[in-house]
Design a protein around this motif. Structure first.
Motif: not given
Length: 131
Positions: A105-131
């Motif tokens: 994701f070379t476009d700065p706006v798209e890159r921010c969105r992509a990293i946010a999605v990536f981080g959210a999925l990582g957070g979801a993994g941590a949440s599911l694991a601790n549920a």
């Protein structure tokens, strides 16, 4: 018509970069989910492998991709080694996945969105694991 220098400044956008983000995000989710799933199996593993209470933290600490080796570990030491290998490869996978997201994701706006999605999925993994 853009000249040669202008062509080099245009970002390359692969049409399947959002699909790649899904795969990379799921990899991140699985890394974080796997990190705590071992805790569910730890009591029965401790009994089966004759581990002491003092050895339990080694299984968690020696974390995360040699799942088959860990699953068939005949001794506590083999389990520790398999988890350490898993942890090493999970660390490589997590860093590589984030680097690929930033590269895809070379476009700065798209890159921010992509990293946010990536981080959210990582957070979801941590949440599911601790549920």
């Amino acid at each position: 018509m853009p000249g040669p220098t202008m062509l080099h400044s245009l970002p390359l956008r692969h049409p399947k970069r959002w699909w790649a983000l899904c795969v990379l995000g799921l990899a991140q989710l699985m890394i974080l989910l796997d990190g705590t799933i071992v805790n569910v199996a730890l009591p029965s593993s401790q009994t089966e492998l004759d581990m002491s209470d003092g050895d339990r933290p080694w299984v968690v600490t020696a974390y995360t991709v040699a799942s088959a080796a860990a699953g068939v570990a005949p001794t506590a030491q083999a389990l520790f080694a398999a988890r350490a290998v898993q942890g090493a490869f999970a660390a490589l996978l997590a860093a590589s996945a984030l680097a690929l997201v930033a590269t895809a994701f070379t476009d700065p706006v798209e890159r921010c969105r992509a990293i946010a999605v990536f981080g959210a999925l990582g957070g979801a993994g941590a949440s599911l694991a601790n549920a």
